[in-house]
Scaffold this motif. Structure first.
Motif, mmCIF file in Angstrom:
data_model
loop_
_atom_site.group_PDB
_atom_site.id
_atom_site.type_symbol
_atom_site.label_atom_id
_atom_site.label_comp_id
_atom_site.label_asym_id
_atom_site.label_seq_id
_atom_site.Cartn_x
_atom_site.Cartn_y
_atom_site.Cartn_z
ATOM 1 N N PHE A 190 0.831 -1.206 0.000
ATOM 2 C CA PHE A 190 0.000 0.000 0.000
ATOM 3 C C PHE A 190 0.867 1.259 0.000
ATOM 4 C CE2 PHE A 190 -2.359 -3.301 2.304
ATOM 5 C CZ PHE A 190 -3.518 -3.344 1.543
ATOM 6 N N LEU A 191 0.287 2.333 -0.518
ATOM 7 C CA LEU A 191 0.911 3.653 -0.461
ATOM 8 C C LEU A 191 -0.195 4.685 -0.325
ATOM 9 C CD1 LEU A 191 3.399 5.541 -0.695
ATOM 10 C CD2 LEU A 191 2.942 5.620 -3.167
ATOM 11 N N PHE A 192 -0.062 5.564 0.659
ATOM 12 C CA PHE A 192 -1.032 6.637 0.856
ATOM 13 C C PHE A 192 -0.281 7.950 0.976
ATOM 14 C CE2 PHE A 192 -3.628 9.511 3.388
ATOM 15 C CZ PHE A 192 -4.880 9.383 2.804
ATOM 16 N N LEU A 193 -0.581 8.887 0.092
ATOM 17 C CA LEU A 193 0.087 10.187 0.093
ATOM 18 C C LEU A 193 -0.941 11.303 0.152
ATOM 19 C CD1 LEU A 193 2.762 9.668 -2.722
ATOM 20 C CD2 LEU A 193 3.126 9.541 -0.248
ATOM 21 N N GLU A 194 -0.665 12.318 0.935
ATOM 22 C CA GLU A 194 -1.476 13.533 0.957
ATOM 23 C C GLU A 194 -0.576 14.715 0.627
ATOM 24 O OE1 GLU A 194 -5.100 13.733 3.869
ATOM 25 O OE2 GLU A 194 -3.381 12.993 4.989
ATOM 26 N N SER A 195 -1.104 15.663 -0.120
ATOM 27 C CA SER A 195 -0.302 16.834 -0.469
ATOM 28 C C SER A 195 -1.198 18.049 -0.596
ATOM 29 C CB SER A 195 0.442 16.596 -1.785
ATOM 30 O OG SER A 195 -0.468 16.440 -2.855
ATOM 31 N N THR A 196 -0.594 19.209 -0.550
ATOM 32 C CA THR A 196 -1.288 20.467 -0.780
ATOM 33 C C THR A 196 -0.502 21.239 -1.832
ATOM 34 O OG1 THR A 196 -0.082 21.777 0.866
ATOM 35 C CG2 THR A 196 -1.962 20.473 1.656
ATOM 36 N N TYR A 197 -0.936 22.443 -2.120
ATOM 37 C CA TYR A 197 -0.213 23.256 -3.103
ATOM 38 C C TYR A 197 1.227 23.526 -2.674
ATOM 39 C CZ TYR A 197 -0.662 27.358 -0.096
ATOM 40 O OH TYR A 197 -0.548 28.243 0.935
ATOM 41 N N HIS A 198 1.517 23.438 -1.372
ATOM 42 C CA HIS A 198 2.891 23.664 -0.885
ATOM 43 C C HIS A 198 3.868 22.696 -1.552
ATOM 44 C CE1 HIS A 198 1.774 26.550 2.185
ATOM 45 N NE2 HIS A 198 0.874 25.714 2.673
ATOM 46 N N ASP A 199 3.426 21.473 -1.799
ATOM 47 C CA ASP A 199 4.299 20.462 -2.384
ATOM 48 C C ASP A 199 4.586 20.727 -3.860
ATOM 49 O OD1 ASP A 199 4.414 18.522 -0.040
ATOM 50 O OD2 ASP A 199 2.259 18.683 -0.350
ATOM 51 N N ASN A 200 3.822 21.621 -4.451
ATOM 52 C CA ASN A 200 3.987 21.942 -5.869
ATOM 53 C C ASN A 200 4.346 23.410 -6.069
ATOM 54 O OD1 ASN A 200 3.926 20.785 -8.458
ATOM 55 N ND2 ASN A 200 1.925 21.673 -8.889
ATOM 56 N N GLN A 201 4.816 24.041 -4.987
ATOM 57 C CA GLN A 201 4.989 25.494 -4.978
ATOM 58 C C GLN A 201 5.955 25.997 -6.043
ATOM 59 O OE1 GLN A 201 3.379 27.981 -2.669
ATOM 60 N NE2 GLN A 201 4.028 28.931 -4.587
ATOM 61 N N LYS A 202 6.983 25.236 -6.383
ATOM 62 C CA LYS A 202 7.973 25.715 -7.347
ATOM 63 C C LYS A 202 7.375 25.913 -8.738
ATOM 64 C CE LYS A 202 11.133 23.010 -8.990
ATOM 65 N NZ LYS A 202 12.285 22.090 -9.142
ATOM 66 N N TYR A 203 6.224 25.283 -9.000
ATOM 67 C CA TYR A 203 5.584 25.427 -10.300
ATOM 68 C C TYR A 203 4.392 26.405 -10.264
ATOM 69 C CZ TYR A 203 8.237 21.167 -11.124
ATOM 70 O OH TYR A 203 9.250 20.240 -11.217
ATOM 71 N N LEU A 204 4.213 27.074 -9.126
ATOM 72 C CA LEU A 204 3.067 27.960 -8.940
ATOM 73 C C LEU A 204 3.535 29.379 -8.642
ATOM 74 C CD1 LEU A 204 0.963 25.625 -6.599
ATOM 75 C CD2 LEU A 204 0.524 26.082 -9.015
ATOM 76 N N PRO A 205 2.654 30.375 -8.826
ATOM 77 C CA PRO A 205 2.995 31.746 -8.439
ATOM 78 C C PRO A 205 3.320 31.821 -6.959
ATOM 79 C CG PRO A 205 1.003 31.716 -9.792
ATOM 80 C CD PRO A 205 1.324 30.288 -9.467
ATOM 81 N N ALA A 206 4.198 32.734 -6.586
ATOM 82 C CA ALA A 206 4.651 32.831 -5.203
ATOM 83 C C ALA A 206 3.502 33.108 -4.235
ATOM 84 C CB ALA A 206 5.716 33.924 -5.084
ATOM 85 N N ASP A 207 2.508 33.859 -4.684
ATOM 86 C CA ASP A 207 1.392 34.220 -3.803
ATOM 87 C C ASP A 207 0.157 33.359 -4.041
ATOM 88 O OD1 ASP A 207 0.787 35.145 -6.310
ATOM 89 O OD2 ASP A 207 -0.025 37.072 -5.638
ATOM 90 N N TYR A 208 0.349 32.165 -4.613
ATOM 91 C CA TYR A 208 -0.780 31.316 -4.973
ATOM 92 C C TYR A 208 -1.644 30.972 -3.758
ATOM 93 C CZ TYR A 208 -3.362 27.390 -7.023
ATOM 94 O OH TYR A 208 -4.339 26.549 -7.472
ATOM 95 N N GLY A 209 -1.020 30.573 -2.654
ATOM 96 C CA GLY A 209 -1.763 30.209 -1.462
ATOM 97 C C GLY A 209 -2.552 31.375 -0.905
#
Length: 483
Positions: A190-209
């Protein structure tokens, strides 16, 4: 990206991508697949525009391409994605389960699994994981794999997605006690992963959150963005409401047209019976519920809200007329043109948004529907019911303890904002049985405040007040956010 990797490792195999409806799969999943595969260098085949493409969607592939071990029939090719090496992805919808029985597949991928019923997964998808043990890829760790992807669940029914988390934790605990030899010999299951926009921040605008937090209602931000789990809130007004009991997802019929192409149409209401509408009016938002009694059920088939736009030009078409236009456009093909109108007793005043002729709200709305050929029967309330009576009646009906009373059911696909508002509405603790209306002042996303629930109360009271229970009836319940 997962499909691209499967393409490399599973020639001639058959996998399934499952979703709630074919409409969702076609409008959301397929475009995302095309985009992801293009980023990996895999393009859709077109003999004139892109002859170097490696896959086709919804059509028979070129004769020179490899064929899958289990070749789909021509009638289901429009729901297939076929690759040059024979890999075939079958698109499977929950709302048409009978057409998927008997599948033999190597793996399952589910989009937005929190919206999928576990019964569908257990009875239709899992039994199909029988594949081909003689294939060259047999023994691959992804063979017979189950991969689901989802936002956090808005409903208790969708909480089955967290079962994998419990299995994953148990597996980790067991593996922590294994020797190195055992760990090497027994691969993880099994594998269970949770993520938010923080985990993808390098590909998003700095003020995305911050942008999302400033835009979304706090509850929506916590669930959709931060993956907080919706469990229960204290002092729930609609404590008898349960998404498992009171919602349904089957909403389309699929039939071949004269050319053999499968077409879809809504099947959760009767086109030959009148529709019942309930309205709530406010300067900041107007709500419309589309309802119908179907057999022994009272169904909230659809709902819509409109909020005023920023410019004067945009406000010239006020939000009430926008709601009327939406209804006329959405239900223009409804065979029975009789419409019963329920709603806010205040709807015979003239103070919401703009009205060039200063007509009462109900008159504005009804005149628009009449101009589009609908026959109007007005049933709006002339006075507000007592708070305690309204509170008792709606939860009594939701509790389903009276066999004479209709069962309330809501289309989960069409009523997300309305159902979230139902779950978020609180009752005041001062024994007045009044709704806590503070969300109407504080909510960034006004559609999640209590306004839409008022439209629900009006039609329930108008139609079923004669079913008020005797003194002594009671029920309890709560809803909260997991921290």
């Amino acid at each position: 990206m997962k499909v691209g990797a499967i393409f490399n490792d599973f020639p001639r195999a058959t996998f399934v991508i499952a979703g709630l409806t074919y409409v969702q799969l076609d409008s959301i999943v397929v475009p995302s697949l095309r985009d992801a595969l293009e980023k990996m260098g895999y393009y859709e085949y077109d003999p004139k525009v892109c002859p170097w493409g490696v896959y086709v969607i919804g059509k028979v592939p070129p004769e020179r391409w490899a064929r899958p071990y289990k070749r789909p029939g021509k009638k289901v090719m429009q729901y297939c994605m076929t690759f040059i090496n024979g890999l075939t992805i079958r698109f499977v919808s929950q709302d048409n389960p009978d057409s998927h029985r008997g599948l033999s597949i190597e793996g399952i991928l589910i989009d937005e699994s929190a919206t999928i019923s576990y019964e569908f997964v257990k009875r239709v998808l899992i039994p199909a994981l029988r594949g081909n043990v003689m294939a060259p890829y047999h023994g691959h760790p992804w063979q017979f794999g189950f991969f689901d992807f989802s936002s956090a669940s808005w409903t208790t029914e969708g909480n089955w997605i967290y079962d994998t988390e419990e299995k994953y934790k148990k597996m980790l605990e067991e593996r922590s006690k294994m020797t190195k030899e055992q760990l090497k010999a027994i691969p993880p299951e099994f594998l269970f992963l949770e993520s938010t926009y923080h985990d993808n921040q390098k590909y998003l605008p700095a003020d995305y959150g911050k942008m999302l937090q400033d835009t979304l209602d706090p509850l929506e931000f916590e669930v959709e963005v931060l993956n907080k789990r919706l469990v229960q809130i204290p002092n729930a007004y609609y404590h008898g409401f349960s998404t498992t009991r009171h919602s349904y997802k089957i909403s389309y019929d699929y039939r071949p047209n004269d050319k053999g192409v499968i077409t879809w149409s809504s099947n959760d209401y009767d086109r030959d019976k009148p529709l019942e509408l309930s309205l709530d009016f406010n300067t900041d938002i107007c709500w419309l519920l589309v309802c119908q009694e179907l057999g022994r059920e009272f169904r909230v088939v659809n709902s819509m809200y409109k909020k005023p736009h920023g410019t004067k030009e945009q406000q010239e078409s006020n939000i009430l007329i926008q709601l009327a236009d939406w209804f006329c456009e959405t239900y223009q093909s409804h065979e029975k043109k009789d419409v019963f109108i329920y709603g806010d007793p205040g709807g015979n005043s003239t103070s919401a948004t703009t009205s060039a002729d200063n007509l009462p709200f109900f008159d504005q709305f009804c005149n628009k529907l009449k101009s589009k050929g609908f026959n109007i029967f007005r049933r709006e309330l002339v006075s507000y019911p007592k708070h305690k009576d309204k509170f008792i009646l709606v939860n009594y009906l939701l509790g389903e303890s009276n066999e004479r009373a209709p069962k309330i059911r809501m289309n989960m696909i069409n009523n997300k904002a309305f159902m979230i508002a139902l779950q978020n509405t609180k009752v005041k603790t001062d024994k007045t049985f009044k709704k806590d209306k503070s969300s109407e002042k504080s909510a960034r996303q006004r559609e999640y405040a209590t306004d839409g629930t008022d439209a629900f109360d009006y039609i329930i009271w108008a139609k079923y007040k004669n079913l008020m229970p005797r003194e002594g009836w009671q029920s309890t319940g709560v809803i909260t956010i997991s921290r």
